[in-house]
Design an enzyme around this catalytic site. Structure first.
Site, short mmCIF file in Angstrom:
data_model
loop_
_atom_site.label_atom_id
_atom_site.label_comp_id
_atom_site.label_asym_id
_atom_site.label_seq_id
_atom_site.Cartn_x
_atom_site.Cartn_y
_atom_site.Cartn_z
N THR A 72 0.79 -1.28 -0.10
CA THR A 72 -0.01 -0.10 0.04
C THR A 72 0.66 1.32 0.00
O THR A 72 0.48 2.21 -0.86
CB THR A 72 -0.97 0.03 1.14
N ASP A 191 -9.59 -3.83 0.04
CA ASP A 191 -8.22 -4.54 0.67
C ASP A 191 -8.63 -5.07 1.92
O ASP A 191 -8.13 -6.22 2.18
CB ASP A 191 -7.09 -3.26 0.54
#
Length: 476
Positions: A72, A191
């Site tokens: 990320t 996610d």
């Protein structure tokens, strides 16, 4: 009274000024949206009408190659700097800097340590230095003071803040008396649920459908605010997701003595810091330990990853094959879905769609790199791009014919390290600056001509007036 030629010249000056400075008032507006962990093929797993509406009325890139490691923070910083991880310095979600002697971890507040972020300059700083305003709703890193600057407007990260609240702020900033020209919007799903369920779980269907509804909500709010036909909306993500299994776990404790190393970052790319004098021992213990584990000394890391020339990359890096998990032992936390693997793998790839006045309609492109987004953003915002690893020419065909084609530039795609940014080439957005410069030159030239003409035209009158004043004195 001025002559006709001078009047024409003055008119040209005014037109030149108005044309030159209208470039600034015609500034493109951009909203960049990231749905964390939205894999490229989620679009086809369940009906996603709002995503497909963007496909039909905007542009779509089938394959977006993101950066290694596919996590990320490294990838979100790439999207706003155009740099590989080794160049922007955010090499993982968990890092150790041996020079600063500091750690960086998502589990601790030390992610707000400015020193970790300052090997690069994110786009909001460049945009604001050009005289514009930026607004960020939870974009990773945008609530950190980087090079003594924050975005003009930003929301401190708080995952409990709803998507609707984040959208409301973005709309408010775009429609204020001093509006932003660049908005950044981030959402944690799919996610979070991808980690919990795994991407192959049928329960991911409702999660993807919910993201589609959120996109629809954003589009509706943009339309209500009369921004839909004005703002260039770019929807992307940082990485994909792959299915894991407890049957595919590599336990480091089976091969390494914990007293011989510190584990800095974990699965699926284990960043290993050997204790002093233990480098070769640690490397050799792992080199042939498991058929689904590839181990590199830092200098051996493949060049294609652009992941070796930074002090925060550890001396030993162990990379698991897709779907395999690295743990110290099986009692550690395990996730059914994971990412971070080789960025060449399709399941690690994100999405890219865009809609707006700058983009073509119903156009599909085969491939791009995530590093190409930064020069594209700079081009849309008409700001000068800093050195980066992307290429505007790679994504130029996404733009409509109504947008002037940018000048092609050549840039390097490799560096000796994060401290050598000056060796990169540069893609710059020149039209505004060129127009201003030419406009200023023309104004100066015509101003000089105007003054000279005025002096010469008034000189006979001044001489006559002087004669009239002196004549009575002579008579006296």
């Amino acid at each position: 009274m001025t002559s006709k030629p001078l009047s024409v010249s003055f008119t040209i000056v005014i037109l030149t000024l108005s044309t030159t400075f209208s470039l600034q008032s015609d500034q493109q507006k951009v909203l960049l949206v990231s749905f964390d962990g939205f894999r490229w093929d989620y679009l086809y797993k369940v009906p996603t009408p709002h995503f497909h509406d963007l496909l039909t009325h905007g542009v779509h890139v089938k394959q977006v190659t993101n950066i290694f490691i596919t996590k990320t923070y490294p990838n979100h910083y790439t999207l706003v700097t155009g740099l590989f991880a080794e160049n922007h310095g955010i090499v993982a979600n968990d890092m150790f800097d041996p020079v600063l002697n500091k750690s960086f971890s998502l589990d601790h507040m030390n992610i707000y340590d400015s020193e970790f972020w300052e090997e690069a300059i994110p786009i909001w700083i460049t945009n604001q230095k050009a005289g514009h305003a930026t607004g960020s709703a939870m974009w990773p890193g945008a609530d950190v003071k980087i090079h003594k600057s924050f975005p003009t407007h930003y929301m401190p990260y708080n995952e409990s803040v709803s998507f609707e609240e984040r959208v409301a702020k973005i709309i408010e900033w775009f429609t204020s008396e001093e509006p932003i020209n660049l908005g950044l919007l981030y959402w944690e799903d799919p996610d979070d649920m991808g980690h919990q369920l795994g991407p192959d779980n049928p329960l991911m269907g409702p999660v993807i459908s919910d993201i589609d509804r959120k996109l629809g909500y954003l589009i509706q709010r943009l339309k209500e605010a009369k921004l839909w036909d004005v703002v260039n909306l770019i929807v992307t993500s940082d990485h994909g997701m792959t299915q894991c299994s407890k049957e595919r776990v590599i336990e480091l404790d089976q091969y390494l003595d914990r007293d011989h190393y510190t584990l800095i970052d974990q699965s699926p790319v284990a960043a290993i810091l050997p204790k002093e004098g233990k480098l070769d021992e640690v490397y050799e213990a792992l080199a042939d330990a498991h058929p689904n584990l590839t181990v590199y000394k830092k200098e051996e890391i493949p060049e294609r990853w652009h992941y070796k020339y930074n002090k925060r990359i550890q001396p030993v890096v162990a990379v698991a094959d897709e779907g395999w998990y690295i743990l110290q032992n099986k009692s550690d936390e395990f996730l059914l879905g994971n990412h971070g693997y080789d960025n060449a793998l399709a399941e690690m790839h994100p999405i890219f769609l865009a809609h707006g006045p700058a983009f073509r309609k119903n156009f599909t492109k085969e491939a791009m790199n995530s590093t190409d987004l930064y020069p594209l953003l700079c081009h849309l915002l008409n700001i000068t791009a800093l050195p980066h690893n992307g290429s505007l020419s790679n994504v130029q065909d996404l733009l409509s014919s109504a947008v002037p084609k940018a000048i092609a530039y050549t840039q390097s795609t490799t560096l000796l390290g994060g401290d050598h940014l000056g060796e990169l080439g540069q893609e710059e957005s020149y039209p505004y600056f060129l127009g201003v410069s030419l406009g200023c030159i023309i104004v100066i030239v015509f101003f000089v001509i105007f003054i000279k003409h005025l002096i010469h035209s008034q000189l006979p009158a001044l001489q006559d007036m002087q004669a009239e004043i002196t004549q009575p004195l002579l008579q006296a």
